[in-house]
Design a protein around this motif. Structure first.
Motif, PDB file in Angstrom:
ATOM      1  N   ASN A 145     -11.608  -7.193  -0.700  1.00  0.00           N
ATOM      2  CA  ASN A 145     -12.376  -6.907  -1.910  1.00  0.00           C
ATOM      3  C   ASN A 145     -12.806  -5.454  -1.879  1.00  0.00           C
ATOM      4  O   ASN A 145     -13.165  -4.935  -0.810  1.00  0.00           O
ATOM      5  CB  ASN A 145     -13.625  -7.801  -1.949  1.00  0.00           C
ATOM      6  N   MET A 146     -12.765  -4.804  -3.029  1.00  0.00           N
ATOM      7  CA  MET A 146     -13.152  -3.400  -3.056  1.00  0.00           C
ATOM      8  C   MET A 146     -14.677  -3.293  -2.904  1.00  0.00           C
ATOM      9  O   MET A 146     -15.428  -4.055  -3.507  1.00  0.00           O
ATOM     10  CB  MET A 146     -12.724  -2.740  -4.370  1.00  0.00           C
ATOM     11  N   ALA A 147     -15.090  -2.324  -2.093  1.00  0.00           N
ATOM     12  CA  ALA A 147     -16.524  -2.103  -1.882  1.00  0.00           C
ATOM     13  C   ALA A 147     -16.751  -0.601  -1.708  1.00  0.00           C
ATOM     14  O   ALA A 147     -15.817   0.155  -1.433  1.00  0.00           O
ATOM     15  CB  ALA A 147     -16.977  -2.861  -0.646  1.00  0.00           C
TER      16      ALA A 147
ATOM     17  N   CYS B  31       0.841  -1.211   0.000  1.00  0.00           N
ATOM     18  CA  CYS B  31       0.000   0.000   0.000  1.00  0.00           C
ATOM     19  C   CYS B  31       0.873   1.258   0.000  1.00  0.00           C
ATOM     20  O   CYS B  31       1.687   1.468   0.898  1.00  0.00           O
ATOM     21  CB  CYS B  31      -0.926   0.023   1.213  1.00  0.00           C
ATOM     22  N   PRO B  32       0.671   2.122  -0.990  1.00  0.00           N
ATOM     23  CA  PRO B  32       1.518   3.319  -1.095  1.00  0.00           C
ATOM     24  C   PRO B  32       1.226   4.351  -0.008  1.00  0.00           C
ATOM     25  O   PRO B  32       1.975   5.295   0.164  1.00  0.00           O
ATOM     26  CB  PRO B  32       1.147   3.910  -2.456  1.00  0.00           C
ATOM     27  N   HIS B  33       0.115   4.190   0.700  1.00  0.00           N
ATOM     28  CA  HIS B  33      -0.316   5.251   1.614  1.00  0.00           C
ATOM     29  C   HIS B  33      -0.402   4.795   3.069  1.00  0.00           C
ATOM     30  O   HIS B  33      -0.951   5.527   3.898  1.00  0.00           O
ATOM     31  CB  HIS B  33      -1.665   5.801   1.139  1.00  0.00           C
ATOM     32  N   ALA B  34       0.110   3.609   3.346  1.00  0.00           N
ATOM     33  CA  ALA B  34      -0.011   3.024   4.698  1.00  0.00           C
ATOM     34  C   ALA B  34      -1.470   3.053   5.137  1.00  0.00           C
ATOM     35  O   ALA B  34      -1.778   3.300   6.301  1.00  0.00           O
ATOM     36  CB  ALA B  34       0.882   3.767   5.708  1.00  0.00           C
ATOM     37  N   ALA B  35      -2.352   2.807   4.179  1.00  0.00           N
ATOM     38  CA  ALA B  35      -3.786   2.906   4.475  1.00  0.00           C
ATOM     39  C   ALA B  35      -4.427   1.547   4.691  1.00  0.00           C
ATOM     40  O   ALA B  35      -5.636   1.460   4.863  1.00  0.00           O
ATOM     41  CB  ALA B  35      -4.495   3.653   3.340  1.00  0.00           C
ATOM     42  N   ILE B  36      -3.625   0.500   4.652  1.00  0.00           N
ATOM     43  CA  ILE B  36      -4.127  -0.800   5.086  1.00  0.00           C
ATOM     44  C   ILE B  36      -3.017  -1.406   5.930  1.00  0.00           C
ATOM     45  O   ILE B  36      -1.852  -1.410   5.519  1.00  0.00           O
ATOM     46  CB  ILE B  36      -4.565  -1.693   3.899  1.00  0.00           C
TER      47      ILE B  36
ATOM     48  N   CYS C  92      -7.323   5.883   2.340  1.00  0.00           N
ATOM     49  CA  CYS C  92      -7.162   5.015   1.165  1.00  0.00           C
ATOM     50  C   CYS C  92      -7.487   5.841  -0.089  1.00  0.00           C
ATOM     51  O   CYS C  92      -8.401   6.653  -0.077  1.00  0.00           O
ATOM     52  CB  CYS C  92      -8.133   3.846   1.315  1.00  0.00           C
ATOM     53  N   THR C  93      -6.702   5.607  -1.144  1.00  0.00           N
ATOM     54  CA  THR C  93      -6.974   6.335  -2.389  1.00  0.00           C
ATOM     55  C   THR C  93      -7.758   5.474  -3.383  1.00  0.00           C
ATOM     56  O   THR C  93      -8.031   5.907  -4.497  1.00  0.00           O
ATOM     57  CB  THR C  93      -5.661   6.775  -3.070  1.00  0.00           C
ATOM     58  N   GLY C  94      -8.063   4.260  -2.976  1.00  0.00           N
ATOM     59  CA  GLY C  94      -8.840   3.386  -3.861  1.00  0.00           C
ATOM     60  C   GLY C  94      -8.044   2.848  -5.034  1.00  0.00           C
ATOM     61  O   GLY C  94      -8.614   2.485  -6.066  1.00  0.00           O
ATOM     62  N   CYS C  95      -6.712   2.760  -4.852  1.00  0.00           N
ATOM     63  CA  CYS C  95      -5.871   2.407  -6.000  1.00  0.00           C
ATOM     64  C   CYS C  95      -5.982   0.934  -6.401  1.00  0.00           C
ATOM     65  O   CYS C  95      -5.601   0.561  -7.497  1.00  0.00           O
ATOM     66  CB  CYS C  95      -4.412   2.738  -5.714  1.00  0.00           C
ATOM     67  N   ASN C  96      -6.461   0.081  -5.482  1.00  0.00           N
ATOM     68  CA  ASN C  96      -6.676  -1.324  -5.829  1.00  0.00           C
ATOM     69  C   ASN C  96      -5.442  -2.214  -5.758  1.00  0.00           C
ATOM     70  O   ASN C  96      -5.530  -3.418  -5.988  1.00  0.00           O
ATOM     71  CB  ASN C  96      -7.227  -1.437  -7.255  1.00  0.00           C
ATOM     72  N   LEU C  97      -4.285  -1.618  -5.480  1.00  0.00           N
ATOM     73  CA  LEU C  97      -3.057  -2.415  -5.484  1.00  0.00           C
ATOM     74  C   LEU C  97      -3.132  -3.569  -4.485  1.00  0.00           C
ATOM     75  O   LEU C  97      -2.741  -4.697  -4.789  1.00  0.00           O
ATOM     76  CB  LEU C  97      -1.868  -1.533  -5.101  1.00  0.00           C
TER      77      LEU C  97
END
Ligand code: TPP
Ligand code: SF4
Ligand code: SF4
Length: 845
Positions: free
Chosen positions: A416-418, A345-350, A392-397
């Motif tokens: 999973n994206m939601a 995660c590029p943003h430490a958001a997970i 989260c930026t929603g990037c999906n990575l």
């Protein structure tokens, strides 16, 4: 004699408006005008700034003024530039555009200011009162006073994720009141739904541009739509017919989905705009940062700024951007607890955490999930993967790297994206609870792999880097591994922008208030700059050791031995040393004299520091190469991290010597003819330099291993890290897949060259990936930077691709050969940071 009065305006790129000009003349006409003045800032320290009537305007009525709020990289600015061209070329109007960006790399706010009029436009300042205001992101209504730009009776166009009859009720009360008070006409469209139906993903620019032409009437509708389509063809033609076709489909579907929103006589919302930062934010964040976040930074008085120019770190956590349309949701029943999602995660958001259930306060939200931790170490502990929904930026990575799938439904993974809208509140409560759980105790870290290190606290979080950035995961890892001991010299480039940003800073601190030290000097001198940091650290450490010896009688033999003999080779050693330094501080308080006072100042240098020189390929391969080479040629313990995006990303993608053969980049538009320079091989030629080539997306454990080895090596180390980048031209969610292809095709080698292996009688170079699994073309074809060449000149593409294949094979052959070479054992010429070497180091000039 005429009186001469000096004044300054436009300070720090601030606006200079007719109102300010009038203010200056009004000041000059006073009996005793100020002898010097500034205008446009509120200088409450020297009191030299002059007042002016901000509402004064000189703009003629027949100029069409339009303001657009967009999200960086959502195409708003590009579409507006096209609109200017269309109107400038197709009508008798003159056109002007100003584009205001905030300091994020992308995925942040842009404001486009467009003027059209029958005479040349000489208004060299931004629009204050617009007849047309568009807000391309609904969340902006909560963050910015978008309608402050709307003139009475203006048209307001809103992209809203709601049906037209529900849009009104979702607006905050302030927005409803402004609409009623200014008698605005409001139009709404669910542009994301339209774009997705047309196969455009979240790119809403063509949809919103069509709405603008339909509502503004600057051109007849049919003609406008035809011109928008022409502009699309011109802009995206190089990317292929399919891209053009999808954009056109989006344009054709737009008008049927654009609706006027009925405006009631009264505001009905009970919800008001949320505060920019919460009440518990630090004083500085509430008083200064939040004003900048609300886009009112120009109104801050001079007295608001720290006198010494220092700036708080750890402030990105207060900037809740909420830009993701979808966020990852964890399914603990499927998760195999590999921590790959957290790593990438590029943003430490997970984030991942293991915790002892008995040590938590029991106030977990009902929706908070955890699982039994599956590993031999930490048996009986709980495990959780948690998203930070507002960061989260929603990037999906993370979802794309997650290897765990539901066997009965392979499309369902462990994350999973939601919908962000539906899950935000619940996940926010979960994340707050997650943060309140105790952090993992660093001294217990036994395994240096992804699973082990991803439970460590990142001290680099929620940066303004692009969604899906390939650089930031490496920096985050750096801070997780080496924590507050990290000292970073950062070359100018993307990493200095998202790293040292305003208004908020992503480098942060742990619960003791300690974090990495970071500074940026220039693009060209970063290696020398970081080398200087190393020399300074070594000099301070040597002086501290000398003073410890000098004061040994007061300090006591046992503590002196503990302080001087601890080699600090692992986290436990570091923790012991910190404890010894604490004891030293306690003793020093009762020891009189200047030596003790000096030692108290510098005692923290007795804890080993980890100096990192960080920058992009433009820095390391090109502009800072001379300095970098010089530093490699020394023997000091510095670690160099090259975030190789293979172009100058920060300035829009110019070719560097790291640009691979066949790639189209600025200065190499028809495809680069020469292969990339092999910086790693050049560094290996010194013999005493640790060198690693890593690609986190291809082998994340290898990356961790290389970072740990490089840091433990007591001389210069160089890590070249493959960093996927939006400049490569594909959806960043596939960044890790593409890294894998780069490695499997031999385009990107994975290796570690460790001079310590020579002493063990082994070849110093270890190759960590074969590089002959797939043809190079399979890698090239997934990126626009290579495909563009194929589209323009297929023959050239094939020639360059064949050359690239040959270069990859040559590289693999060279490394294979080197990996078999045993070198004669000789004493490693690496110096330790003792006083003698410090004195010598200081003489390098
Ligand atoms: C001497 C000098 N030349 C040019 C610039 C402008 N500039 C700033 S960042 C940058 C590109 C950085 O590219 P790279 O080192 O590859 O890092 P990236 O942005 O790709 O991470 C340039 C050209 C500068 N700051 N200083
Ligand atoms: S979607 Fe992107 S930003 Fe969000 S948690 Fe996953 S990797 Fe991080
Ligand atoms: S990547 Fe998937 S399986 Fe691995 S920890 Fe994350 S959610 Fe679980």
């Amino acid at each position: 004699l005429p009186r001469i009065i000096g004044g300054r305006y436009g300070l720090s790129s601030k606006e200079f408006t007719p109102a300010m000009v009038k203010g200056v003349f009004d000041e000059l006409s006073k009996d005793t005008p100020k002898p010097h003045f500034t205008v446009g800032i509120v200088d409450d320290v020297t009191h030299l700034s002059i007042d002016y009537d901000d509402s004064f305007q000189t703009e003629p009525d027949d100029v069409v003024r339009a303001v657009f709020f967009g999200l960086g990289a959502d195409g708003t600015v590009g579409a507006n530039k096209n609109s200017i061209k269309i109107i400038g070329e197709e009508t008798d109007n003159y056109a002007q555009g100003y584009f205001v960006y905030d300091s994020k790399k992308s995925g942040a706010r842009t404001i486009s200011h467009l003027r059209f009029g029958p005479r040349p436009i000489r208004s060299t300042y931004l629009i204050r009162q617009a007849g047309f205001v568009a807000c391309h992101q609904f969340v902006f209504l909560d963050r910015y006073d978008v309608l402050e730009y709307a003139a009475p009776g203006a048209t307001f166009l809103l992209n809203a994720p709601y049906p037209p009859d529900k849009v009104w009720e979702h607006m905050p009360r302030e927005v409803q009141e402004a609409i009623i008070e200014k008698k605005l006409k409001v139009f709404a469209i669910d542009a994301v739904a339209v774009a997705r139906e047309a196969g455009m993903g979240n790119r809403i620019n063509a949809v919103m541009q069509t709405c603008f032409f339909a509502l503004s009437g600057v051109l007849p509708r049919e003609q406008a739509i035809e011109k928008v389509k022409e502009a699309i063809k011109k802009t995206y033609g190089r990317k292929g017919e399919e891209v053009v076709r999808r954009n056109w489909a989006a344009v054709d579907m737009t008008l049927a989905n654009l609706h006027e929103v009925p405006i009631p006589a009264q505001a009905s919302a009970t919800r008001t705009r949320p505060p920019i930062v919460p009440d518990e934010a630090p004083d500085f964040v509430r008083k200064v940062t939040s004003v900048m976040l609300a886009d009112k930074g120009d109104l801050l008085p001079v007295s608001a700024f720290p006198v010494d120019g220092t700036w708080q770190t750890g402030t990105s956590k207060w900037e809740k951007r909420n830009i993701a349309l979808e966020i990852p949701i964890w399914d603990e029943s499927i998760c195999i607890q590999c921590n790959k999602c957290a790593m990438v995660c590029p943003h430490a958001a997970i984030r991942a955490k293991i915790f002892d259930e008995s040590s938590v306060n029991g106030h977990a939200p009902a929706s908070f999930r955890s699982a039994d931790y599956k590993a031999r170490d930490f048996k009986g502990m709980k495990y959780v993967i948690q998203v930070a929904p507002e960061d989260c930026t929603g990037c999906n990575l993370c979802v794309s790297v997650c290897p765990a799938k539901d066997k009965s439904n392979p499309r369902h993974k462990a994350i999973n994206m939601a919908s962000h809208l539906e899950h935000k509140d619940r996940e926010k409560a979960n994340y707050d609870y997650f943060l309140s759980l105790p952090e993992f105790d660093r001294s217990k870290l036994a395994r240096f792999d992804v699973k082990g290190v991803q439970v460590l606290l990142p001290l680099f979080e929620y940066s303004g880097a692009c969604a899906g950035c390939g650089e930031t995961p490496y920096i985050k890892l750096l801070t997780q591994l080496f924590g507050d001991r990290t000292i970073i010299a950062n070359a100018t480039g993307c990493s200095s922008i998202y790293g040292g940003n305003l208004p908020t800073t992503p480098y942060t601190v742990d619960r003791h208030g300690r974090g990495p030290a970071w500074a940026n000097s220039l693009f060209e001198d970063n290696a020398e700059f970081g080398y200087g940091m190393r020399l300074a650290v070594d000099a301070h450490a040597a002086e501290a050791r000398r003073l410890v010896t000098e004061l040994a009688g007061h300090i006591g033999d046992q503590l002196v031995r503990a302080l001087l003999e601890n080699q600090q080779v692992d986290e436990a050693g570091i923790i012991e040393q910190r404890a010894a330094v604490e004891q030293l501080h306690a003793k020093l308080r009762s020891i009189p004299g200047p030596a003790a006072a000096r030692l108290a100042d510098i005692a923290d240098y007795l804890v080993k520091k980890s100096v990192w020189l960080v920058g992009g390929d433009g820095w390391a391969f090109d502009i800072g190469y001379g300095g970098l080479d010089h530093v490699l040629a020394q023997q000091r313990d510095v670690n160099i991290l090259v975030l190789d995006t293979e172009v100058y990303s920060n300035t829009g993608g110019q070719a560097s010597k790291a640009t691979p053969i066949g790639a189209a980049a600025k200065f190499a538009v028809s495809g680069k003819e020469v292969d990339k320079k092999d910086l790693g091989l050049m560094a290996m030629s010194y013999g005493h330099v640790y060198v690693a080539s890593v690609a986190m997306g291809a082998n994340d454990n290898h990356t961790v291993k290389a970072f740990v080895e490089a840091e433990s090596y007591p001389g210069p180390s160089l890590i070249i890290a493959y960093s996927h980048c939006i400049a490569h031209g594909y959806d960043m969610r596939y960044g890790a897949d593409q890294q894998k292809r780069a490695v499997e095709s031999g385009i990107w080698p994975l290796y570690r060259y460790d001079p310590r292996r020579i002493e063990e009688g082994n070849p110093p170079l270890v190759i960590d990936a074969r590089g002959d699994k797939i043809p190079v073309k399979e890698y090239l074809r997934n990126e626009t930077r290579f495909r563009m060449v194929e589209r323009i000149d297929p023959e050239r593409f094939h020639r360059l691709a064949d050359l690239s294949q040959a270069c990859a094979e040559r590289r693999v052959a060279i490394y294979k050969h080197m990996a078999e070479l045993r070198m004669p054992v000789h004493e490693r010429p690496v110096e330790q940071a003792d006083e003698a070497s410090t004195a010598e180091g200081a003489s390098h000039d």
